[in-house]
Scaffold this motif. Structure first.
Motif, PDB file in Angstrom:
ATOM      1  N   ARG A 182       2.589   5.111  -7.298  1.00  0.00           N
ATOM      2  CA  ARG A 182       1.754   4.753  -8.442  1.00  0.00           C
ATOM      3  C   ARG A 182       2.865   4.492  -9.628  1.00  0.00           C
ATOM      4  O   ARG A 182       3.840   4.881  -9.722  1.00  0.00           O
ATOM      5  CB  ARG A 182       0.935   5.825  -9.079  1.00  0.00           C
ATOM      6  CG  ARG A 182      -0.626   5.841  -8.349  1.00  0.00           C
ATOM      7  CD  ARG A 182      -1.437   6.849  -8.910  1.00  0.00           C
ATOM      8  NE  ARG A 182      -0.999   8.143  -8.518  1.00  0.00           N
ATOM      9  CZ  ARG A 182      -0.671   9.046  -9.725  1.00  0.00           C
ATOM     10  NH1 ARG A 182      -0.412   8.558 -10.913  1.00  0.00           N
ATOM     11  NH2 ARG A 182      -0.243  10.310  -9.455  1.00  0.00           N
ATOM     12  N   TYR A 193       1.727   0.596  -7.733  1.00  0.00           N
ATOM     13  CA  TYR A 193       0.410   0.233  -7.683  1.00  0.00           C
ATOM     14  C   TYR A 193      -0.340   0.971  -8.817  1.00  0.00           C
ATOM     15  O   TYR A 193       0.242   1.931  -9.463  1.00  0.00           O
ATOM     16  CB  TYR A 193      -0.248   0.401  -6.324  1.00  0.00           C
ATOM     17  CG  TYR A 193       0.085   1.854  -5.664  1.00  0.00           C
ATOM     18  CD1 TYR A 193      -1.016   2.829  -6.137  1.00  0.00           C
ATOM     19  CD2 TYR A 193       1.149   2.129  -4.785  1.00  0.00           C
ATOM     20  CE1 TYR A 193      -0.685   4.235  -5.687  1.00  0.00           C
ATOM     21  CE2 TYR A 193       1.061   3.449  -4.532  1.00  0.00           C
ATOM     22  CZ  TYR A 193       0.294   4.441  -4.747  1.00  0.00           C
ATOM     23  OH  TYR A 193       0.614   5.819  -3.983  1.00  0.00           O
ATOM     24  N   GLY A 194      -1.642   0.814  -9.138  1.00  0.00           N
ATOM     25  CA  GLY A 194      -2.257   1.320 -10.036  1.00  0.00           C
ATOM     26  C   GLY A 194      -2.237   0.725 -11.312  1.00  0.00           C
ATOM     27  O   GLY A 194      -2.206  -0.426 -11.676  1.00  0.00           O
ATOM     28  N   THR A 218      -2.486  -7.439  -8.695  1.00  0.00           N
ATOM     29  CA  THR A 218      -3.170  -7.572  -7.490  1.00  0.00           C
ATOM     30  C   THR A 218      -2.199  -8.411  -6.249  1.00  0.00           C
ATOM     31  O   THR A 218      -2.314  -8.185  -5.220  1.00  0.00           O
ATOM     32  CB  THR A 218      -4.555  -8.368  -7.378  1.00  0.00           C
ATOM     33  OG1 THR A 218      -5.405  -7.726  -8.341  1.00  0.00           O
ATOM     34  CG2 THR A 218      -5.164  -8.642  -5.989  1.00  0.00           C
ATOM     35  N   LYS A 270      -7.313   8.772  -6.220  1.00  0.00           N
ATOM     36  CA  LYS A 270      -8.050   7.565  -5.382  1.00  0.00           C
ATOM     37  C   LYS A 270      -7.249   6.645  -4.977  1.00  0.00           C
ATOM     38  O   LYS A 270      -7.104   6.207  -3.818  1.00  0.00           O
ATOM     39  CB  LYS A 270      -9.100   7.120  -6.168  1.00  0.00           C
ATOM     40  CG  LYS A 270     -10.059   6.300  -5.386  1.00  0.00           C
ATOM     41  CD  LYS A 270     -11.254   5.613  -6.062  1.00  0.00           C
ATOM     42  CE  LYS A 270     -12.089   4.979  -5.177  1.00  0.00           C
ATOM     43  NZ  LYS A 270     -11.371   3.646  -4.391  1.00  0.00           N
ATOM     44  N   ASN A 271      -6.442   5.990  -5.771  1.00  0.00           N
ATOM     45  CA  ASN A 271      -5.772   4.909  -5.438  1.00  0.00           C
ATOM     46  C   ASN A 271      -4.444   5.189  -4.130  1.00  0.00           C
ATOM     47  O   ASN A 271      -4.014   4.430  -3.390  1.00  0.00           O
ATOM     48  CB  ASN A 271      -4.907   4.019  -6.470  1.00  0.00           C
ATOM     49  CG  ASN A 271      -4.315   4.843  -7.592  1.00  0.00           C
ATOM     50  OD1 ASN A 271      -4.153   5.902  -7.175  1.00  0.00           O
ATOM     51  ND2 ASN A 271      -3.895   4.365  -8.682  1.00  0.00           N
ATOM     52  N   ASP A 272      -3.950   6.416  -4.525  1.00  0.00           N
ATOM     53  CA  ASP A 272      -3.009   7.145  -3.330  1.00  0.00           C
ATOM     54  C   ASP A 272      -3.813   7.118  -2.136  1.00  0.00           C
ATOM     55  O   ASP A 272      -3.144   6.681  -1.032  1.00  0.00           O
ATOM     56  CB  ASP A 272      -2.501   8.415  -3.969  1.00  0.00           C
ATOM     57  CG  ASP A 272      -1.796   8.290  -5.029  1.00  0.00           C
ATOM     58  OD1 ASP A 272      -0.957   7.497  -5.470  1.00  0.00           O
ATOM     59  OD2 ASP A 272      -1.941   9.296  -5.797  1.00  0.00           O
ATOM     60  N   ASP A 313      -6.232   5.416  -0.948  1.00  0.00           N
ATOM     61  CA  ASP A 313      -6.480   4.107  -0.498  1.00  0.00           C
ATOM     62  C   ASP A 313      -5.174   3.559   0.257  1.00  0.00           C
ATOM     63  O   ASP A 313      -5.420   2.965   1.046  1.00  0.00           O
ATOM     64  CB  ASP A 313      -7.041   3.298  -1.843  1.00  0.00           C
ATOM     65  CG  ASP A 313      -8.058   3.601  -2.279  1.00  0.00           C
ATOM     66  OD1 ASP A 313      -8.982   4.032  -1.786  1.00  0.00           O
ATOM     67  OD2 ASP A 313      -8.570   2.951  -3.570  1.00  0.00           O
TER      68      ASP A 313
END
Length: 314
Positions: free
Chosen positions: A98, A151-152, A157, A188-190, A192
């Motif tokens: 992240r 990311y995050g 995108t 959550k993004n981890d 994903d």
């Protein structure tokens, strides 16, 4: 006179109470507190499918990562997968995390030099940046490290799309290391990202950063040592994470992470040129690249072939 003279030269005896006669010792360091530099990979990490590296292996890894005129070297930068050098043959490992999780700081600690851009502002890494390690004059590098865009928060995108193209299509890739925050666990993004790794059978491994904050509730204490209770607390946390990074294959959509979880702190010094847990991360990089070493012979074993990965790119 004799009696008085005797009394004059006789040793003077003073009476003390028991409390006065026995001096009170100053408090000493807790016997259960251990210096951070004495903590081993078995204390800091969790291994269940692999063996913890021994002292010789950690020393070999540190030796290979010692900075020189030819290592680390920035090899290339690319904003799109199609612009990455396709002729490269060196094994590669990629680092993801992240935004603002400390990925660039970790890589600087691993490489022993500040070669990656670090900032308190998320999203500073906007390209895939490749660094060669263990190179010699006119020779190939032993392994290439990829610093990937975060990311995050502050991510884009299109960065995620290019990263996935690289992770799926790069034949030289041996393993993706995903860096997570020890204080916040798996967000959550981890989760994903880990799900995508499993879905597309991308070899990956989890590293928890900022482990010094888990080893002590007090910032100053965490810089010098850790109690046995805190080390046990860390091990409990890693065991709780185990089924999340390596789910039961009967319910998982694909292969989970490598059966070991590493922890480190790129900001905590434990000796000259040493950061907490970084030597174990270095050994994991070499293992991922198929490199094994003997300090006596100074030889490197042949690199292992790249694992098979699906060819489809979403």
């Amino acid at each position: 006179m004799r009696a008085s003279a005797a009394r004059a030269f006789a040793p003077k005896v003073r009476l003390y109470s028991t409390a006065q006669a026995i001096p009170i010792a100053k408090p000493t360091a807790s016997p259960n507190k251990r210096s951070l530099q004495d903590l081993t990979p078995s204390d800091l990490c969790a291994y269940w499918d692999t063996q913890p590296p021994n002292t010789a292996q950690l020393t070999f890894a540190d030796k290979l990562f010692v900075p020189s005129r030819h290592s680390p070297i920035k090899l290339w930068s690319a904003s799109k997968f199609r612009t990455t050098p396709m002729s490269s043959m060196e094994p590669e490992v990629a680092f993801l995390g992240r935004s603002n999780v400390g990925k660039s700081s970790l890589l600087n600690a691993v490489m022993g030099q500040d070669v990656c851009w670090t900032s308190s502002k998320p999203g500073r890494t906007r390209e895939m940046n490749a660094f060669g390690i263990g190179g010699t004059k006119g020779g190939e590098h032993k392994v290439v490290l990829l610093d990937m865009p975060g990311y995050g928060k502050a991510s884009r995108t299109e960065w995620g799309m290019e990263i996935m193209k690289y992770l799926q299509g790069r034949k030289q890739l041996r393993r993706a290391f995903i860096l997570l925050d020890s204080e916040h666990g798996i967000k959550k993004n981890d989760a994903d990202i880990l799900s995508l790794f499993r879905r597309y059978a991308i070899p990956h491994q989890v590293i928890f950063s900022k482990v010094d904050k888990v080893l002590s509730r007090k910032k100053k204490q965490g810089k010098t040592g850790a109690s046995s209770v805190m080390v046990e607390r860390l091990q409990d946390m890693l065991q709780d994470m185990r089924p999340l990074v390596q789910p039961d294959p009967r319910v998982s959509e694909g292969p989970g992470a490598l059966g070991e979880i590493l922890t480190c702190s790129a900001e905590t010094t434990v000796g000259p040129g040493r950061k907490l847990g970084i030597d174990a991360v270095r050994w994991a990089i070499l293992s991922a690249a198929g490199i094994d070493g003997s300090l006596e012979g100074g030889q490197l074993a042949a690199e292992s072939p790249a694992p098979e990965k699906p060819s489809s790119i979403p």
